[in-house]
Design a protein around this motif. Sequence first.
Motif, PDB file in Angstrom:
ATOM      1  N   PHE A  52      42.837  37.591  35.205  1.00 60.02           N
ATOM      2  CA  PHE A  52      43.258  36.246  34.796  1.00 60.02           C
ATOM      3  C   PHE A  52      42.445  35.170  35.508  1.00 60.02           C
ATOM      4  O   PHE A  52      41.975  34.218  34.887  1.00 60.02           O
ATOM      5  CB  PHE A  52      44.745  36.043  35.090  1.00 60.02           C
ATOM      6  N   GLY A  53      42.318  35.294  36.833  1.00 60.50           N
ATOM      7  CA  GLY A  53      41.540  34.329  37.605  1.00 60.50           C
ATOM      8  C   GLY A  53      42.354  33.142  38.086  1.00 60.50           C
ATOM      9  O   GLY A  53      43.600  33.171  38.097  1.00 60.50           O
ATOM     10  N   PRO A  54      41.680  32.068  38.482  1.00 62.57           N
ATOM     11  CA  PRO A  54      42.379  30.890  39.025  1.00 62.57           C
ATOM     12  C   PRO A  54      43.378  30.317  38.024  1.00 62.57           C
ATOM     13  O   PRO A  54      43.188  30.400  36.814  1.00 62.57           O
ATOM     14  CB  PRO A  54      41.228  29.902  39.287  1.00 62.57           C
ATOM     15  N   GLY A  55      44.433  29.744  38.577  1.00 61.08           N
ATOM     16  CA  GLY A  55      45.492  29.184  37.741  1.00 61.08           C
ATOM     17  C   GLY A  55      46.597  30.173  37.456  1.00 61.08           C
ATOM     18  O   GLY A  55      47.572  29.840  36.764  1.00 61.08           O
ATOM     19  N   LEU A  56      46.482  31.365  37.990  1.00 64.28           N
ATOM     20  CA  LEU A  56      47.465  32.420  37.763  1.00 64.28           C
ATOM     21  C   LEU A  56      48.850  32.009  38.247  1.00 64.28           C
ATOM     22  O   LEU A  56      49.006  31.421  39.318  1.00 64.28           O
ATOM     23  CB  LEU A  56      47.023  33.670  38.520  1.00 64.28           C
ATOM     24  N   ILE A  57      49.867  32.334  37.460  1.00 60.39           N
ATOM     25  CA  ILE A  57      51.251  32.309  37.929  1.00 60.39           C
ATOM     26  C   ILE A  57      51.832  33.687  37.663  1.00 60.39           C
ATOM     27  O   ILE A  57      51.266  34.497  36.920  1.00 60.39           O
ATOM     28  CB  ILE A  57      52.095  31.208  37.260  1.00 60.39           C
TER      29      ILE A  57
END
Length: 553
Positions: free
Chosen positions: A531-536
């Motif tokens: 997924f990378g950055p910004g994952l929740i």
Amino acid sequence: MTELLTAAQMRAIEQTAISSGKVTGLELMERAGQGVVGAIFEEWPELANAPVADQRGVNPARSPEYLEKDDGPRAVVLCGPGNNGGDGFVVARLLHEQKWEVVVYLYGDPNKLPPDAKVNHDHVADLVRPWIAEQIARETAELFVDAVFGAGLTRRPASEVLEPLTTLYCEGRTFNRMVAIDAPTGLCMDSGRAFCSHYGAVWSWLTVTFHRPRVGHFIGDAQSYCGKVRVIDIGLGGFEWGGAARAALNAFHGLNDGKGLGRQLVDLVDANNLSPYLAKERDEHKFTHGHGLVLSGGIGRTGAARLAARGALRIGAGLVTVGSPPSAMMENACQLTAIMLRQIEGAIGLEELLKDTRINALCLGPGLGLGKETQALVMAALKERRATVLDADALTQFEPDPEVLFVALHEHCVLTPHAGEFARLFRDLTGRLTMPAIKGPAYSKIDATRDAAKRAGCVVLFKGPDTVIATPDGLCSICSAQYDRSSPWLATAGSGDVLAGFITGLLARGFGPRQAAETAAYLHVDCALEFGPGLIAEDLPEQIPAVFHKLTL
């Protein structure tokens, strides 16, 4: 699977190889130096464009007369009093042969160097200067090489060593290329902990080690100091199980009962650890992949259980049910579809539901809440002796008297504490882990997790970027979210709940506790990287299809 070594184990492997007569210490030192120079030029190709001297080779038997000062990039090589310093002398000679301007600082008496290091020192003697801290701190160069102590360091280095090296990064010159041979000076390679609380250890852009990574490259503070880790083959394959190496492996932690060999290896979890049984066969159906049960907290505290349940379902459990107290039934029902829902009224209700023997994996803790009811639920679940994951509140609830929990645990359990939860259950182990590291091998996260697993009588997964998984009999592995697998966006609310669900789903599918914990931890990181950055946390289970596709499952 990659086996990680302690410093003692690596020394034993080297000695076994040398004793065999198939290789000499000088040859190993030469290969190490060549490997370091090769890694430097791969990391910074622009440094390889320096003018090349005539083809005089890299024979360590050459006399120092051929060393002539040439214009070119400048390197400062910092050498210590042992064989790590010997590797540094080889690096200095090889760079000088490629028309680099090289300065070597030696910490210690050249006449007291080990024999192989002394040979290589004498080949570059004209480049060597005495160790003067003030002078080193003022040095400028395209490249610095830290060959002072390496992986064998067992105590806090003198300030006259650490201060000038750390000063190189404390006065605005943050782009100095520092390369550590084996280990940054000041770092314990058995624990990943810095020996000096004031100076820490020497920060490096690149750490080059040999044959196998060390345990300390992947736990504790290692990533903060090692930068990148490159492992160079120097021809030691096949010597791991020689007499001296076997003795060192068995003796580690004092286990010399003839069974200690396998217990003392530490594995780095990688794709090779993943079971082929992650894939589902065509003739299977949902009931052949188990039924996981995740207990929910009360109204307003249901999200964590749903995250865990979603993780369990996505990773392949055939069926997953959320067990909910009456107050939260509507809240859960509004947000569940493929996941089933059952009302459970306390421990008695759980005992009633578990009469269904098809429910073969349980998850308790995420959002469960604290209080006598939580403790009663945990004890009721453990009484059934089914595969059980205990996380979050199911661990914290036993902080006042952890022994109550330990007595009830069984070999089918997996505990998944983060550092805070670990401290609540194992206060004495955390105390040892947080004490300043004075001498090595320092008490490590591996030691703490092994001791915790032995005390609990089940698998313990101690979470973090350096997740450590241990069994009661000492088997241990590290699932690293560091270096090229660094995934800092996992530091988000609910990611641990998903991990608990992943483990539960794999247990439902029939995985053993250790295998389920290792596989889940590895896939957890893979999902974050996908997924990378910004994952929740909600995003994690949804990456499983893409991750499985990449793994050709």
